[in-house]
Design a protein around this motif. Structure first.
Motif, PDB file in Angstrom:
ATOM      1  N   GLU A  87      -2.169  -4.858   2.006  1.00 30.92           N
ATOM      2  CA  GLU A  87      -1.653  -5.525   0.807  1.00 30.92           C
ATOM      3  C   GLU A  87      -0.549  -4.732   0.126  1.00 30.92           C
ATOM      4  O   GLU A  87       0.377  -5.311  -0.427  1.00 30.92           O
ATOM      5  N   ASN A  88      -0.668  -3.410   0.143  1.00 32.29           N
ATOM      6  CA  ASN A  88       0.363  -2.620  -0.534  1.00 32.29           C
ATOM      7  C   ASN A  88       0.488  -1.226   0.093  1.00 32.29           C
ATOM      8  O   ASN A  88      -0.297  -0.840   0.953  1.00 32.29           O
ATOM      9  N   THR A  89       1.490  -0.501  -0.387  1.00 29.73           N
ATOM     10  CA  THR A  89       1.815   0.800   0.186  1.00 29.73           C
ATOM     11  C   THR A  89       0.697   1.822  -0.027  1.00 29.73           C
ATOM     12  O   THR A  89       0.510   2.726   0.786  1.00 29.73           O
ATOM     13  N   ARG A  90      -0.065   1.684  -1.109  1.00 33.92           N
ATOM     14  CA  ARG A  90      -1.173   2.618  -1.336  1.00 33.92           C
ATOM     15  C   ARG A  90      -2.250   2.456  -0.264  1.00 33.92           C
ATOM     16  O   ARG A  90      -2.888   3.426   0.144  1.00 33.92           O
ATOM     17  N   ASP A  91      -2.457   1.204   0.187  1.00 38.15           N
ATOM     18  CA  ASP A  91      -3.440   0.963   1.243  1.00 38.15           C
ATOM     19  C   ASP A  91      -2.959   1.566   2.560  1.00 38.15           C
ATOM     20  O   ASP A  91      -3.744   2.109   3.339  1.00 38.15           O
ATOM     21  N   LEU A  92      -1.654   1.455   2.808  1.00 41.56           N
ATOM     22  CA  LEU A  92      -1.051   2.092   3.977  1.00 41.56           C
ATOM     23  C   LEU A  92      -1.323   3.601   3.921  1.00 41.56           C
ATOM     24  O   LEU A  92      -1.794   4.197   4.892  1.00 41.56           O
ATOM     25  N   ALA A  93      -1.066   4.186   2.756  1.00 40.86           N
ATOM     26  CA  ALA A  93      -1.274   5.629   2.590  1.00 40.86           C
ATOM     27  C   ALA A  93      -2.726   6.006   2.839  1.00 40.86           C
ATOM     28  O   ALA A  93      -3.023   7.043   3.452  1.00 40.86           O
ATOM     29  N   ALA A  94      -3.658   5.149   2.377  1.00 44.55           N
ATOM     30  CA  ALA A  94      -5.086   5.424   2.564  1.00 44.55           C
ATOM     31  C   ALA A  94      -5.431   5.470   4.050  1.00 44.55           C
ATOM     32  O   ALA A  94      -6.153   6.361   4.506  1.00 44.55           O
ATOM     33  N   TYR A  95      -4.886   4.541   4.837  1.00 47.86           N
ATOM     34  CA  TYR A  95      -5.171   4.547   6.276  1.00 47.86           C
ATOM     35  C   TYR A  95      -4.463   5.692   6.994  1.00 47.86           C
ATOM     36  O   TYR A  95      -5.002   6.262   7.944  1.00 47.86           O
ATOM     37  N   GLU A  96      -3.266   6.049   6.530  1.00 44.09           N
ATOM     38  CA  GLU A  96      -2.562   7.181   7.128  1.00 44.09           C
ATOM     39  C   GLU A  96      -3.368   8.468   6.970  1.00 44.09           C
ATOM     40  O   GLU A  96      -3.374   9.330   7.842  1.00 44.09           O
ATOM     41  N   LYS A  97      -4.066   8.568   5.838  1.00 45.46           N
ATOM     42  CA  LYS A  97      -4.842   9.781   5.560  1.00 45.46           C
ATOM     43  C   LYS A  97      -5.998   9.957   6.533  1.00 45.46           C
ATOM     44  O   LYS A  97      -6.494  11.064   6.723  1.00 45.46           O
ATOM     45  N   THR A  98      -6.471   8.850   7.140  1.00 44.58           N
ATOM     46  CA  THR A  98      -7.550   8.998   8.117  1.00 44.58           C
ATOM     47  C   THR A  98      -7.055   9.741   9.350  1.00 44.58           C
ATOM     48  O   THR A  98      -7.822  10.387  10.041  1.00 44.58           O
ATOM     49  N   GLY A  99      -5.750   9.643   9.633  1.00 41.21           N
ATOM     50  CA  GLY A  99      -5.170  10.314  10.799  1.00 41.21           C
ATOM     51  C   GLY A  99      -5.638   9.721  12.113  1.00 41.21           C
ATOM     52  O   GLY A  99      -5.437  10.298  13.182  1.00 41.21           O
ATOM     53  N   LYS A 100      -6.300   8.551  12.078  1.00 40.87           N
ATOM     54  CA  LYS A 100      -6.905   7.978  13.278  1.00 40.87           C
ATOM     55  C   LYS A 100      -6.163   6.732  13.763  1.00 40.87           C
ATOM     56  O   LYS A 100      -6.587   6.095  14.727  1.00 40.87           O
ATOM     57  N   TYR A 101      -5.101   6.344  13.077  1.00 42.57           N
ATOM     58  CA  TYR A 101      -4.421   5.104  13.441  1.00 42.57           C
ATOM     59  C   TYR A 101      -3.016   5.431  13.910  1.00 42.57           C
ATOM     60  O   TYR A 101      -2.246   6.089  13.204  1.00 42.57           O
ATOM     61  N   ASP A 102      -2.667   5.019  15.134  1.00 45.21           N
ATOM     62  CA  ASP A 102      -1.339   5.359  15.647  1.00 45.21           C
ATOM     63  C   ASP A 102      -0.434   4.142  15.822  1.00 45.21           C
ATOM     64  O   ASP A 102       0.645   4.248  16.399  1.00 45.21           O
ATOM     65  N   GLY A 103      -0.875   2.982  15.322  1.00 44.18           N
ATOM     66  CA  GLY A 103      -0.013   1.807  15.351  1.00 44.18           C
ATOM     67  C   GLY A 103       0.962   1.823  14.179  1.00 44.18           C
ATOM     68  O   GLY A 103       1.144   2.848  13.533  1.00 44.18           O
ATOM     69  N   VAL A 104       1.591   0.671  13.919  1.00 41.15           N
ATOM     70  CA  VAL A 104       2.484   0.571  12.774  1.00 41.15           C
ATOM     71  C   VAL A 104       1.847  -0.359  11.733  1.00 41.15           C
ATOM     72  O   VAL A 104       0.734  -0.843  11.929  1.00 41.15           O
ATOM     73  N   TYR A 105       2.544  -0.567  10.629  1.00 37.30           N
ATOM     74  CA  TYR A 105       1.990  -1.348   9.522  1.00 37.30           C
ATOM     75  C   TYR A 105       2.878  -2.544   9.176  1.00 37.30           C
ATOM     76  O   TYR A 105       4.025  -2.624   9.601  1.00 37.30           O
ATOM     77  N   HIS A 106       2.312  -3.444   8.378  1.00 36.04           N
ATOM     78  CA  HIS A 106       3.128  -4.427   7.685  1.00 36.04           C
ATOM     79  C   HIS A 106       2.584  -4.566   6.265  1.00 36.04           C
ATOM     80  O   HIS A 106       1.395  -4.841   6.079  1.00 36.04           O
ATOM     81  N   HIS A 109       2.790  -6.670   0.069  1.00 36.52           N
ATOM     82  CA  HIS A 109       3.085  -6.587  -1.370  1.00 36.52           C
ATOM     83  C   HIS A 109       2.390  -7.706  -2.123  1.00 36.52           C
ATOM     84  O   HIS A 109       3.022  -8.458  -2.876  1.00 36.52           O
ATOM     85  N   GLY A 110       1.092  -7.805  -1.915  1.00 38.40           N
ATOM     86  CA  GLY A 110       0.311  -8.808  -2.624  1.00 38.40           C
ATOM     87  C   GLY A 110      -0.684  -9.484  -1.703  1.00 38.40           C
ATOM     88  O   GLY A 110      -0.816  -9.122  -0.525  1.00 38.40           O
ATOM     89  N   ALA A 111      -1.411 -10.459  -2.250  1.00 47.12           N
ATOM     90  CA  ALA A 111      -2.358 -11.249  -1.472  1.00 47.12           C
ATOM     91  C   ALA A 111      -2.335 -12.662  -2.036  1.00 47.12           C
ATOM     92  O   ALA A 111      -2.007 -12.858  -3.213  1.00 47.12           O
ATOM     93  N   ILE A 112      -2.650 -13.626  -1.190  1.00 49.25           N
ATOM     94  CA  ILE A 112      -2.644 -15.020  -1.638  1.00 49.25           C
ATOM     95  C   ILE A 112      -3.718 -15.214  -2.705  1.00 49.25           C
ATOM     96  O   ILE A 112      -4.875 -14.835  -2.504  1.00 49.25           O
ATOM     97  N   SER A 113      -3.328 -15.755  -3.858  1.00 46.51           N
ATOM     98  CA  SER A 113      -4.269 -15.960  -4.957  1.00 46.51           C
ATOM     99  C   SER A 113      -3.886 -17.223  -5.718  1.00 46.51           C
ATOM    100  O   SER A 113      -3.034 -17.170  -6.610  1.00 46.51           O
ATOM    101  N   PRO A 114      -4.504 -18.359  -5.377  1.00 45.64           N
ATOM    102  CA  PRO A 114      -4.182 -19.600  -6.080  1.00 45.64           C
ATOM    103  C   PRO A 114      -4.425 -19.479  -7.589  1.00 45.64           C
ATOM    104  O   PRO A 114      -3.684 -20.031  -8.386  1.00 45.64           O
ATOM    105  N   MET A 115      -5.461 -18.706  -7.958  1.00 48.15           N
ATOM    106  CA  MET A 115      -5.768 -18.507  -9.378  1.00 48.15           C
ATOM    107  C   MET A 115      -4.598 -17.863 -10.116  1.00 48.15           C
ATOM    108  O   MET A 115      -4.289 -18.219 -11.257  1.00 48.15           O
ATOM    109  N   ALA A 116      -3.961 -16.876  -9.473  1.00 48.70           N
ATOM    110  CA  ALA A 116      -2.858 -16.167 -10.125  1.00 48.70           C
ATOM    111  C   ALA A 116      -1.510 -16.791  -9.767  1.00 48.70           C
ATOM    112  O   ALA A 116      -0.462 -16.250 -10.120  1.00 48.70           O
ATOM    113  N   GLY A 117      -1.549 -17.904  -9.042  1.00 54.39           N
ATOM    114  CA  GLY A 117      -0.302 -18.579  -8.685  1.00 54.39           C
ATOM    115  C   GLY A 117       0.506 -17.862  -7.613  1.00 54.39           C
ATOM    116  O   GLY A 117       1.722 -18.002  -7.542  1.00 54.39           O
TER     117      GLY A 117
END
Lengths: 198, 198
Positions: A87-106, A109-117
């Motif tokens: 969802e965001n760059t902080r989540d990317l950073a959290a997974y990078e910190k595991t050091g166990k993922y060697d793929g790439v990211y996308h 910048h958000g998540a689908i939320s009909p409530m928040a439009g």
């Protein structure tokens, strides 16, 4: 009532617009800033301006970076055939910190939320679809485990599967170090459902 | 591991030096700042620089102000014969909010604390003594109700009494260990009303 002079009031006001900073914290920060040396204030102020001016979205994965392409996308040692959607760059950073993922990211910048439009066009989904025209083997959906994250995950799954690309989602279960008696029912149920052979 | 680009890392680092802002909050703030408009960032950054550059101590009461004399000291309607001594400008602001005090202030910018190596010469006491050479009837000591505040109050009392000026201290309506800026207006007002001779 304006007990501070105009420039202090303005600084307090500006600081109180930041997330998680209420009126009291803004006052405290303002007086801390007044007590900092002129170089320190210039450093902080300059860092904000420089970051705002130079940081943009990576042309590949949409994370924040100050070049055209972020260091992860530019790294030939990473597996570019596996894309983890966050969802965001902080989540990317959290997974990078595991050091166990060697793929790439996308980064959506958000998540689908009909409530928040927030609809599918308000997050970086079209950029993901463009990337999937290249040689991609798997899309790992690592959106949050809440209503918006679940909705987004389902939406992505429906878009990606017809392209013949594998779609997976990170497991839901009891967190490491978690004490069963304090875990909510939904998590316990998901952990049971997602059990694996030992 | 450096998962962010240099300018984001620098911004996060600068923000995490602020009081009450840990590593996670600094990240959150940094990304919030990246999402602000360029004008908003310039406003925040400019407010810091302007405040740091122009804000100084009031020549009378030593509070922070951007003129020579603060609005309270410059106000002829205030009773300049009564001086309330506070530890910092936030405490002054807290008493101003009661709307019940019409005297003037003196801001010490600290309290005597042998443990922290803060002595009488490290706070604005000499400036207070200079003011007492004018026509002053009462000094109200409104330092915090903790060890440092009590020590400071006793010290001030011993300095001021020989001058034939009345010295009082705000009443113990303020709870022990309490920090003035977090107390509600009614309690602050009662503490002022119930002040006793020292």
């Amino acid at each position: 009532m304006d007990v501070y002079s105009a420039q202090i009031t303005n600084l307090v006001e500006q600081l109180s617009h930041l997330p998680g900073i209420g009126a009291k914290s803004a006052q405290r920060l303002a007086f801390h800033i007044l007590n900092m040396s002129e170089e320190q204030v210039a450093g902080l102020s300059g860092a904000m301006m420089a970051a705002k001016k130079n940081v943009r979205y990576c042309k590949e994965c949409c994370t924040y970076t100050d070049g055209e392409i972020c260091p992860i996308c530019a790294n030939p040692k990473r597996n570019h055939k596996v894309i983890m959607v966050v969802e965001n760059t902080r989540d990317l950073a959290a997974y990078e910190k595991t050091g166990k993922y060697d793929g790439v990211y996308h980064v959506l910048h958000g998540a689908i939320s009909p409530m928040a439009g927030v609809g599918p066009n308000d997050i970086r989904l079209s950029e993901l679809m463009v990337r999937l025209q290249q040689d991609v083997e798997e899309v790992i959906v690592a959106t949050n485990k809440n209503l918006e994250g679940d909705t987004t995950a389902t939406y992505i799954s429906k878009l990606v599967k017809p392209l013949g690309i594998k779609v997976s989602r990170i497991a839901s279960g009891v967190p490491a170090g978690g004490d069963l008696e304090y875990i909510d029912e939904v998590t316990l149920y998901r952990a049971l459902e997602g059990r694996r052979d030992m």
